[in-house]
Motif scaffolding. Structure first.
Motif, PDB file in Angstrom:
ATOM      1  N   PHE A 167       3.926  -4.853  -6.052  1.00 23.30           N
ATOM      2  CA  PHE A 167       2.520  -4.535  -5.826  1.00 23.30           C
ATOM      3  C   PHE A 167       2.051  -3.410  -6.747  1.00 23.30           C
ATOM      4  CE2 PHE A 167       3.188  -6.278  -1.397  1.00 23.30           C
ATOM      5  CZ  PHE A 167       2.284  -7.327  -1.535  1.00 23.30           C
ATOM      6  N   ALA A 170      -0.317  -1.011  -3.407  1.00 21.29           N
ATOM      7  CA  ALA A 170      -0.059  -1.178  -1.970  1.00 21.29           C
ATOM      8  C   ALA A 170      -0.351   0.088  -1.184  1.00 21.29           C
ATOM      9  CB  ALA A 170       1.387  -1.605  -1.754  1.00 21.29           C
ATOM     10  N   ASP A 171      -0.387   1.235  -1.863  1.00 17.60           N
ATOM     11  CA  ASP A 171      -0.653   2.496  -1.175  1.00 17.60           C
ATOM     12  C   ASP A 171      -2.142   2.735  -0.936  1.00 17.60           C
ATOM     13  OD1 ASP A 171      -0.964   2.671  -3.923  1.00 17.60           O
ATOM     14  OD2 ASP A 171      -0.517   4.818  -3.992  1.00 17.60           O
ATOM     15  N   LYS A 175      -6.699  -3.389   0.765  1.00 14.33           N
ATOM     16  CA  LYS A 175      -5.597  -4.278   0.399  1.00 14.33           C
ATOM     17  C   LYS A 175      -6.076  -5.532  -0.351  1.00 14.33           C
ATOM     18  CE  LYS A 175      -2.141  -1.945   2.215  1.00 14.33           C
ATOM     19  NZ  LYS A 175      -2.776  -0.631   2.308  1.00 14.33           N
ATOM     20  N   SER A 178      -3.850  -6.414  -3.310  1.00 15.39           N
ATOM     21  CA  SER A 178      -2.524  -6.776  -2.789  1.00 15.39           C
ATOM     22  C   SER A 178      -2.546  -8.186  -2.199  1.00 15.39           C
ATOM     23  CB  SER A 178      -2.067  -5.763  -1.739  1.00 15.39           C
ATOM     24  OG  SER A 178      -1.852  -4.492  -2.316  1.00 15.39           O
ATOM     25  N   LYS A 179      -3.642  -8.524  -1.538  1.00 15.60           N
ATOM     26  CA  LYS A 179      -3.766  -9.876  -0.984  1.00 15.60           C
ATOM     27  C   LYS A 179      -3.779 -10.913  -2.096  1.00 15.60           C
ATOM     28  CE  LYS A 179      -6.144  -8.551   3.279  1.00 15.60           C
ATOM     29  NZ  LYS A 179      -7.417  -8.590   4.042  1.00 15.60           N
ATOM     30  N   ALA A 205       7.651  -6.277  -1.019  1.00 15.40           N
ATOM     31  CA  ALA A 205       7.168  -5.100  -0.294  1.00 15.40           C
ATOM     32  C   ALA A 205       7.912  -3.827  -0.667  1.00 15.40           C
ATOM     33  CB  ALA A 205       7.270  -5.336   1.211  1.00 15.40           C
ATOM     34  N   ALA A 209       3.811  -1.118   1.367  1.00 12.61           N
ATOM     35  CA  ALA A 209       3.602  -2.447   1.950  1.00 12.61           C
ATOM     36  C   ALA A 209       4.462  -2.647   3.190  1.00 12.61           C
ATOM     37  CB  ALA A 209       3.913  -3.523   0.914  1.00 12.61           C
ATOM     38  N   TYR A 213       1.481  -3.631   5.329  1.00 11.49           N
ATOM     39  CA  TYR A 213       1.144  -5.006   4.958  1.00 11.49           C
ATOM     40  C   TYR A 213       2.272  -5.953   5.372  1.00 11.49           C
ATOM     41  CZ  TYR A 213      -1.316  -8.582   2.225  1.00 11.49           C
ATOM     42  OH  TYR A 213      -2.005  -9.710   1.829  1.00 11.49           O
ATOM     43  N   SER A 216       3.757  -9.284   3.790  1.00 10.99           N
ATOM     44  CA  SER A 216       4.517  -9.232   2.534  1.00 10.99           C
ATOM     45  C   SER A 216       6.001  -8.966   2.744  1.00 10.99           C
ATOM     46  CB  SER A 216       3.947  -8.127   1.631  1.00 10.99           C
ATOM     47  OG  SER A 216       4.222  -6.836   2.164  1.00 10.99           O
TER      48      SER A 216
END
Length: 377
Positions: A167, A170-171, A175, A178-179, A205, A209, A213, A216
């Motif tokens: 990613f 991701a932080d 998102k 990221s998606k 991830a 993530a 998330y 992931s």
């Protein structure tokens, strides 16, 4: 603790490493493996001792950046799988086989050279294939996936054990990107499976993530910074309880009673506005203490914060300790960690230095010994 020589040390808490690992395990579903990232000397904490601690705690997969890091772990007795995340070079094929390392591959030529060598040696190895879903760094672009895997069908000495990506943000709380990356990764997995490959692991991830998330996670996650008690973003402190692993300490080696108007260090950036007591501590930017903290960094002495006075030098940093009662040569000075009721965390240090905790920890140089107090797990 008593030391000989220069009194500047990074004290590493192995109990905290174990605790952080177990906290991470609680944040993923059963059946999701943890690939502990110990590259860059375990983010400055000492790769060998960190990996030993994690292996004793149940970790079965490690991630390193380069082949040399994997070899170091094998020579130290690490038995678990070691995945070389940054890829390998053609002249490292012997080391890959000898030390049973799992390389990440992202180009056809490396795959071909590695397979030819393995064929002559009558050996097979497991590999992970990296897909670039939007990081723009290493990996196969989406349009390269099918041609690559079609060629891979003819390389019988390479067993595709895993598919991975990385990613880019991701932080971030949003998102959205990221998606998009995850959608590309899912599509890539389907293409790879359609071509007849059934990789055991899929992983994308990282620490951020892992926390924020869940879709992931797949069946492997790759925590890095969280293992060492720092957070990918400060808001994540509410989501998992981590223990800082490193305590960076030194001692005051000289005190000077300076008159008003006396200047300190290169460029005379600090000039005493009144009679002041200035302490010298044996740590500087040559040790990884950022020069950008000149005049604004803080250190703990006798449980209180003191300000860096003037420009940080390569080997020495000066502190204004005028307000510290009873300050003496030999007093402990804490750069990172707790002292008394106060604590300087690496996140704070990074923010003041205008960087990220990763850079602070990885930048602590090899001339600072890492010390691992003997404590039972």
């Amino acid at each position: 603790m008593r030391f000989t020589g220069r009194p500047t040390f990074a004290i590493i808490d192995r109990v905290a490493i174990r605790s952080n690992f177990l906290q991470i395990k609680k944040n993923v579903d059963k059946g999701v493996d943890i690939l502990a990232v110990v590259k860059a000397n375990a983010y400055g904490h000492g790769a060998v001792e960190t990996a030993k601690t994690l292996e004793q705690s149940g970790c079965r997969f490690f991630g390193v950046a380069i082949c040399e890091e994997g070899v170091e772990l094998r020579k130290a007795g690490i038995k678990s799988s070691i995945i070389v995340l940054g890829g390998v070079y053609p002249n490292q094929t012997r080391e890959i086989i000898k030390y049973n390392l799992t390389p990440v591959i992202f180009d056809g030529e490396t795959a071909r050279i590695l397979n030819n060598f393995l064929k002559k040696a009558d050996k097979k190895i497991k590999v992970h294939i990296k897909i670039d879903t939007g990081m723009g760094r290493l990996g196969l672009l989406p349009e390269e996936i099918e041609p690559f895997f079609n060629k891979l069908k003819g390389l019988a000495n390479l067993e595709v054990e895993g598919i991975l990506s990385h990613f880019a943000e991701a932080d971030e709380e949003d998102k959205g990107f990221s998606k998009k990356q995850l959608a590309i990764f899912l599509k890539a997995i389907k293409v790879i499976q359609r071509l007849g490959f059934k990789p055991r692991f899929q992983h994308i991830a990282n620490s951020a993530a892992l926390l924020e998330y869940n879709p992931s996670h797949f069946n492997m996650v790759r925590p890095g910074i969280m293992l060492y008690g720092a957070y990918p973003a400060l808001r994540m402190k509410e989501q998992i309880r981590l223990k800082p692993v490193m305590r960076l300490v030194t001692n005051i080696v000289q005190l000077k009673d300076m008159p008003k108007g006396f200047s300190v260090s290169y460029g005379r950036k600090y000039v005493a506005k009144k009679r002041s007591i200035i302490a010298a501590i044996p740590i500087g930017y040559g040790d990884g203490y950022p020069r950008s903290l000149s005049g604004k960094g803080e250190v703990l002495v006798r449980g209180k914060r003191v300000r860096v006075a003037g420009t940080i030098c390569m080997d020495i940093t000066m502190l204004d300790v005028t307000h510290i009662k009873g300050v003496s040569v030999g007093d402990e000075a804490v750069i990172i960690g707790k002292q008394g009721n106060d604590e300087i965390k690496v996140d704070e240090l990074a923010e003041k230095a205008g960087t990220i905790p990763y850079e602070i920890l990885c930048g602590i140089t090899s001339r600072i010994p890492r010390v691992y107090p003997v404590r039972n797990f």
